[in-house]
Design an enzyme around this catalytic site. Structure first.
Site: not given
Ligand code: GLN
Length: 465
Positions: A163, A139, A64
């Site tokens: 994410s 994400s 990532k």
């Molecule tokens: N969807 C969550 C957020 O936007 C989780 C994001 C993540 O785990 N990086 O904060």
């Protein structure tokens, strides 16, 4: 992972071709073609010379784009860091390289890991390989799609509130978030530091387990690492023994879950019961507060973490600024996307002296309650089970205009990060009968119980093969 019938160069070439042929997925932001091939060539030569290589030789890994890889660009999916080159390796990346993994490229993600769909990347969304009109989940969207489409063997993502697990659910792959403090965050671009944890995605559970084992462990660069026994996840056997599993009454009664997915989830509970496991309905009274608590605390941490990107210390500097103040304002306004700007403002608001107690302190207290309630559940249960997401991947653009609904889609994943960073896994088990899209089953375990979590996941996953 490798049969030994092909050379490492052939394996890498195969993946490079596959990545090219699926470029419309927008999973990779950059492919490290030259380096990967050079590394592969070197491994073939070493093998021929009879040298023993690391545990991950010939294993092709995507990372990532929030993980530093020395000499390579790392953007966090943001214009802010479009020209940033890492000057060192993240510890997780270094540990992979030490075991001879081949890092094939960096993977698309929501900007600074903020998002649930992959649509917040400054470089366009990664697309779901099962249906390119749909989101990948976020994400770590590129990480999930790359594994889903067979563009690498395994990938690394990061999980602050789901994410790794959420895109794994939408893309039909395995996603594991280890316990907070298990994997060093050194070299991981920070979103919310008391939540962030690096995780692994794969199609095979043994691959996910091995890579998790390798990236875990001591590191002088991260003082939040826990002083616990070394993680041993390779060669774990399926665990058939009867388990006590908690399911939240509020999840069973929830009206936000897709009906078909709920039906399959309930069936999976029946199946577990029939196999001798104890499934107990317990109340988790904070399900309605959990998303708000998560977003108050993470935006607060994000507003502080992202203060360093001001056009002077780090990141993009606006060419249109005429003085110091303008440098700050214009650099941040021009280079941060809308979602990141919104979260910085929300976080600054909840940390401001007038609002601190009403929001930040209160949310800290609720975090504590969530943690304590979760610990009580683990006094009597081995795991907590739920669907990973409330449904399957939706069309790109569908929910982006409704931020509240989008935030609510994190309802099942954020508990693990709020409750002391306990480990959780998403297993690709459900398939929606109307559109054949995947949805994950989530298992959560208590702190540092990754081995139990994976041994039972192996059993569960094999039941559905
Ligand atoms: N969807 C969550 C957020 O936007 C989780 C994001 C993540 O785990 N990086 O904060």
């Amino acid at each position: 992972m490798l049969s030994g019938k092909r050379s490492v160069v052939e394996v890498v070439q195969y993946f490079i071709k596959s990545i090219e042929s699926r470029s419309s997925l927008n999973a990779f932001l950059e492919v490290f073609e030259e380096d990967a091939l050079a590394q592969a060539k070197q491994q073939d030569e070493q093998l021929q010379a009879g040298k023993t290589l690391g545990k991950l030789f010939g294993v092709v890994v995507g990372i990532k784009d929030v993980l530093c890889y020395k000499g390579k660009t790392t953007t966090a999916g943001s214009t802010m860091l479009a020209n940033f080159k890492s000057i060192y390796n993240a510890t997780a990346v270094q540990k992979l390289l030490d075991e001879d993994a081949i890092i094939i490229g960096r993977l698309n993600c929501d900007e600074f890991a903020m998002g649930s769909t992959g649509e917040n990347s400054a470089f366009g969304p990664a697309k779901n390989a099962a249906d390119e009109s749909r989101v990948s989940g976020g994400s770590s969207g590129g990480s999930a799609v790359a594994v889903q489409a067979g563009l690498c063997h395994v990938s690394l993502g990061s999980d602050t509130g789901g994410s790794v697990r959420m895109p794994a659910s939408y893309c039909g792959v395995i996603g594991i978030k280890p316990t907070y403090g298990r994997v060093s965050r050194h070299g991981l671009i920070a979103y919310a530091s008391s939540f962030d944890q690096i995780g692994v995605m794969a199609n095979h559970i043994d691959d996910a387990a091995l890579v998790t084992e390798i990236i875990a462990g001591q590191d002088d660069f991260d003082s939040t690492l826990a002083d616990v026994e070394e993680l041993n996840l390779s060669n774990l056997k399926e665990d058939y023994s009867p388990k006590k599993i908690a399911v939240f009454k509020e999840v069973i009664e929830s009206e936000v879950i897709d009906m078909e997915i709920k039906a399959q989830f309930l069936q999976s509970l029946d199946k577990l019961k029939a196999a001798g496991h104890i499934i107990k309905e317990v109340s988790f009274p904070y399900l309605n507060q959990i998303v708000a608590t998560y977003y108050i605390l993470t935006t607060a941490e994000a507003s502080s973490n992202l203060a360093r990107y001001d056009g002077i210390h780090y990141g993009y500097r606006s060419p249109n600024a005429k003085n110091l103040d303008e440098t700050y304002v214009k650099s941040r306004s021009e280079a941060f996307g809308k979602e990141v700007q919104k979260r910085i403002m929300l976080g600054t608001f909840v940390l401001s002296s007038e609002n601190y107690d009403a929001y930040y302190t209160k949310a800290q207290k609720v975090r504590r309650l969530i943690d304590e309630t979760t610990q009580k559940i683990f006094e009597e249960h081995d795991f907590i089970i739920s669907p990973t997401t409330v449904g399957v991947a939706f069309p790109i653009g569908y929910k982006i205009t409704n931020p509240l609904e989008l935030y609510l889609s994190d309802i099942f994943t954020v508990q693990a990060n709020l409750a002391g960073g306990i480990p959780a896994i998403s297993l690709p088990i459900f398939i929606h009968p109307k559109n054949n899209l995947p949805c994950g089953l989530q298992l959560i375990a208590n702190k540092f119980q990754e081995a139990n979590l994976i041994a039972f996941s192996k059993y569960l996953f094999n039941q559905y093969q």
